[in-house]
Design a protein around this motif. Sequence first.
Motif, mmCIF file in Angstrom:
data_model
loop_
_atom_site.group_PDB
_atom_site.id
_atom_site.type_symbol
_atom_site.label_atom_id
_atom_site.label_comp_id
_atom_site.label_asym_id
_atom_site.label_seq_id
_atom_site.Cartn_x
_atom_site.Cartn_y
_atom_site.Cartn_z
ATOM 1 N N CYS A 27 0.830 -1.211 0.000
ATOM 2 C CA CYS A 27 0.000 0.000 0.000
ATOM 3 C C CYS A 27 0.863 1.258 0.000
ATOM 4 C CB CYS A 27 -0.929 -0.013 1.217
ATOM 5 S SG CYS A 27 -2.220 -1.266 1.170
ATOM 6 N N VAL A 28 1.928 1.242 0.787
ATOM 7 C CA VAL A 28 2.829 2.396 0.817
ATOM 8 C C VAL A 28 3.498 2.588 -0.542
ATOM 9 C CG1 VAL A 28 4.927 3.332 1.855
ATOM 10 C CG2 VAL A 28 3.216 2.229 3.295
ATOM 11 N N ALA A 29 3.918 1.470 -1.154
ATOM 12 C CA ALA A 29 4.567 1.559 -2.466
ATOM 13 C C ALA A 29 3.611 2.111 -3.516
ATOM 14 C CB ALA A 29 5.084 0.186 -2.879
ATOM 15 N N VAL A 30 2.360 1.665 -3.494
ATOM 16 C CA VAL A 30 1.367 2.179 -4.441
ATOM 17 C C VAL A 30 1.136 3.671 -4.225
ATOM 18 C CG1 VAL A 30 -1.058 2.040 -5.127
ATOM 19 C CG2 VAL A 30 0.259 -0.060 -4.767
ATOM 20 N N MET A 31 1.059 4.070 -2.972
ATOM 21 C CA MET A 31 0.849 5.489 -2.665
ATOM 22 C C MET A 31 2.019 6.335 -3.166
ATOM 23 S SD MET A 31 0.267 7.262 1.059
ATOM 24 C CE MET A 31 1.929 6.794 1.583
ATOM 25 N N VAL A 32 3.247 5.844 -2.962
ATOM 26 C CA VAL A 32 4.422 6.584 -3.409
ATOM 27 C C VAL A 32 4.434 6.710 -4.936
ATOM 28 C CG1 VAL A 32 6.943 6.524 -3.555
ATOM 29 C CG2 VAL A 32 5.801 5.992 -1.391
ATOM 30 N N VAL A 33 4.108 5.615 -5.621
ATOM 31 C CA VAL A 33 4.111 5.635 -7.087
ATOM 32 C C VAL A 33 3.060 6.593 -7.620
ATOM 33 C CG1 VAL A 33 3.661 4.252 -9.147
ATOM 34 C CG2 VAL A 33 5.112 3.340 -7.329
ATOM 35 N N THR A 34 1.858 6.565 -7.045
ATOM 36 C CA THR A 34 0.787 7.448 -7.519
ATOM 37 C C THR A 34 1.111 8.914 -7.275
ATOM 38 O OG1 THR A 34 -0.373 7.138 -5.410
ATOM 39 C CG2 THR A 34 -1.009 5.711 -7.243
ATOM 40 N N MET A 35 1.926 9.205 -6.241
ATOM 41 C CA MET A 35 2.300 10.594 -5.974
ATOM 42 C C MET A 35 3.444 11.055 -6.868
ATOM 43 S SD MET A 35 2.059 10.889 -1.818
ATOM 44 C CE MET A 35 0.479 10.773 -0.977
ATOM 45 N N LEU A 36 4.384 10.168 -7.127
ATOM 46 C CA LEU A 36 5.551 10.560 -7.909
ATOM 47 C C LEU A 36 5.323 10.474 -9.411
ATOM 48 C CD1 LEU A 36 8.474 8.922 -5.896
ATOM 49 C CD2 LEU A 36 7.671 11.283 -5.816
ATOM 50 N N TYR A 37 4.361 9.660 -9.837
ATOM 51 C CA TYR A 37 4.156 9.462 -11.276
ATOM 52 C C TYR A 37 3.801 10.757 -12.003
ATOM 53 C CZ TYR A 37 2.159 7.911 -15.683
ATOM 54 O OH TYR A 37 1.864 7.773 -17.010
ATOM 55 N N PRO A 38 2.867 11.590 -11.511
ATOM 56 C CA PRO A 38 2.572 12.830 -12.264
ATOM 57 C C PRO A 38 3.781 13.746 -12.389
ATOM 58 C CG PRO A 38 0.845 12.362 -10.661
ATOM 59 C CD PRO A 38 1.971 11.432 -10.345
ATOM 60 N N ILE A 39 4.600 13.814 -11.333
ATOM 61 C CA ILE A 39 5.787 14.679 -11.399
ATOM 62 C C ILE A 39 6.781 14.137 -12.416
ATOM 63 C CG2 ILE A 39 7.684 15.660 -10.063
ATOM 64 C CD1 ILE A 39 5.933 15.427 -7.582
ATOM 65 N N ALA A 40 7.026 12.820 -12.364
ATOM 66 C CA ALA A 40 7.974 12.220 -13.305
ATOM 67 C C ALA A 40 7.460 12.299 -14.739
ATOM 68 C CB ALA A 40 8.232 10.763 -12.917
ATOM 69 N N MET A 41 6.158 12.093 -14.927
ATOM 70 C CA MET A 41 5.587 12.168 -16.273
ATOM 71 C C MET A 41 5.729 13.582 -16.840
ATOM 72 S SD MET A 41 1.651 11.799 -17.523
ATOM 73 C CE MET A 41 1.390 13.439 -16.859
ATOM 74 N N THR A 42 5.482 14.585 -16.009
ATOM 75 C CA THR A 42 5.632 15.968 -16.467
ATOM 76 C C THR A 42 7.076 16.268 -16.840
ATOM 77 O OG1 THR A 42 3.823 16.606 -14.982
ATOM 78 C CG2 THR A 42 5.198 18.376 -15.860
ATOM 79 N N VAL A 254 6.915 22.076 -24.395
ATOM 80 C CA VAL A 254 7.279 23.297 -23.673
ATOM 81 C C VAL A 254 6.272 23.575 -22.560
ATOM 82 C CG1 VAL A 254 7.746 25.765 -23.910
ATOM 83 C CG2 VAL A 254 8.420 24.195 -25.726
ATOM 84 N N LYS A 255 5.006 23.260 -22.806
ATOM 85 C CA LYS A 255 4.010 23.388 -21.743
ATOM 86 C C LYS A 255 4.384 22.539 -20.534
ATOM 87 C CE LYS A 255 -0.109 24.382 -24.535
ATOM 88 N NZ LYS A 255 -1.483 23.929 -24.884
ATOM 89 N N PHE A 256 4.835 21.318 -20.800
ATOM 90 C CA PHE A 256 5.211 20.434 -19.699
ATOM 91 C C PHE A 256 6.424 20.972 -18.938
ATOM 92 C CE2 PHE A 256 2.630 17.112 -21.818
ATOM 93 C CZ PHE A 256 1.940 16.654 -20.699
ATOM 94 N N THR A 257 7.365 21.594 -19.636
ATOM 95 C CA THR A 257 8.522 22.150 -18.925
ATOM 96 C C THR A 257 8.101 23.292 -18.003
ATOM 97 O OG1 THR A 257 8.993 23.672 -20.763
ATOM 98 C CG2 THR A 257 10.084 21.528 -20.795
ATOM 99 N N ILE A 258 7.178 24.126 -18.465
ATOM 100 C CA ILE A 258 6.699 25.213 -17.612
ATOM 101 C C ILE A 258 5.960 24.657 -16.402
ATOM 102 C CG2 ILE A 258 5.197 27.234 -17.529
ATOM 103 C CD1 ILE A 258 5.758 27.668 -20.486
ATOM 104 N N LEU A 259 5.119 23.660 -16.627
ATOM 105 C CA LEU A 259 4.387 23.057 -15.518
ATOM 106 C C LEU A 259 5.330 22.383 -14.529
ATOM 107 C CD1 LEU A 259 1.366 21.491 -17.452
ATOM 108 C CD2 LEU A 259 1.414 23.611 -16.130
#
Length: 288
Positions: A27-42, A254-259
């Motif tokens: 559960c902790v691993a899933v929570m960490v992945v779901t939090m870090l995934y949007p940042i890494a994807m951006t 470029v939008k993603f870099t600004i975000l």
Amino acid sequence: MKERGILSPSDLRKPFNKAVYAFMVLCVAVMVVTMLYPIAMTLFNGLKSNPEVNSFPPRFFPREWHLENFAKGWSYIDLATYLKNTLLIFAGNLIMTVLVLGLAAFSLSRIGVPYGRAIYFFILMTLFIPASSYLIPNFVNLKELGLLNTFWAFWLPAGASAYYFLLIKNFFDGLHPEIFEAARIDGASEWIGFSRIAVPLSLPIFGTLAIFIFSTAWNDWFWPSLVMQTEDKYTLATAIYKYVIGARSLDTNVKFTILFMAMIPPIFVFLAFQKFIMRGVSLSAVKG
């Protein structure tokens, strides 16, 4: 000396405890992945070429790393000015919270002002009023005062937050009154009691409020778009909403870099202030 956890090594060897512990770790691993995934994807989308960002099926890692996208994103809008405006709003709101709300909470908690209990319940009652119901009255009041398109349109309302006031007052109520009584016996004024005793002992709650205030100043775009009428006064969130999100001529990468650049400062602010959330206040210096 290492502290003993809830489960001892012998407890962890039991099959049922192993299964429960593994489920908790999952559960902790899933929570960490779901939090870090949007940042890494951006981040990775900002490092891709524009055709690769819009390709299907999407790839998580870029085939080629385009670091120049960050320079394009930084120069597309005046990020430095919008960042400065956001930090000015945050600093002013924090000062108003410490001075206005802190002094008000200290007065009701430690000085014993007349009708203090009635004032406290009146402030508590305002929490049940929807924020949208006083949005227009606040705007009209600021317009009549000539404070539109100024930072005072943010700083003045910050001194009237009932929620922050109650958090500070409840924390002040937990401080030992003997400290303030000893200060009064030594000739300290109420201002000395507030500035040199109450505020230093209340750094955990003010650190927590600093995170809340920064998050609000950083993420809010609606109120700044109402009260700020010139481009040089926009906050970062308002500028991104107006010039980045809906921009059709701007490349997606470029939008993603600004975000992504807009994501970084809140992370560092939280890391800087999170120790105040976890740190308790030690009052063992009070002698009986």
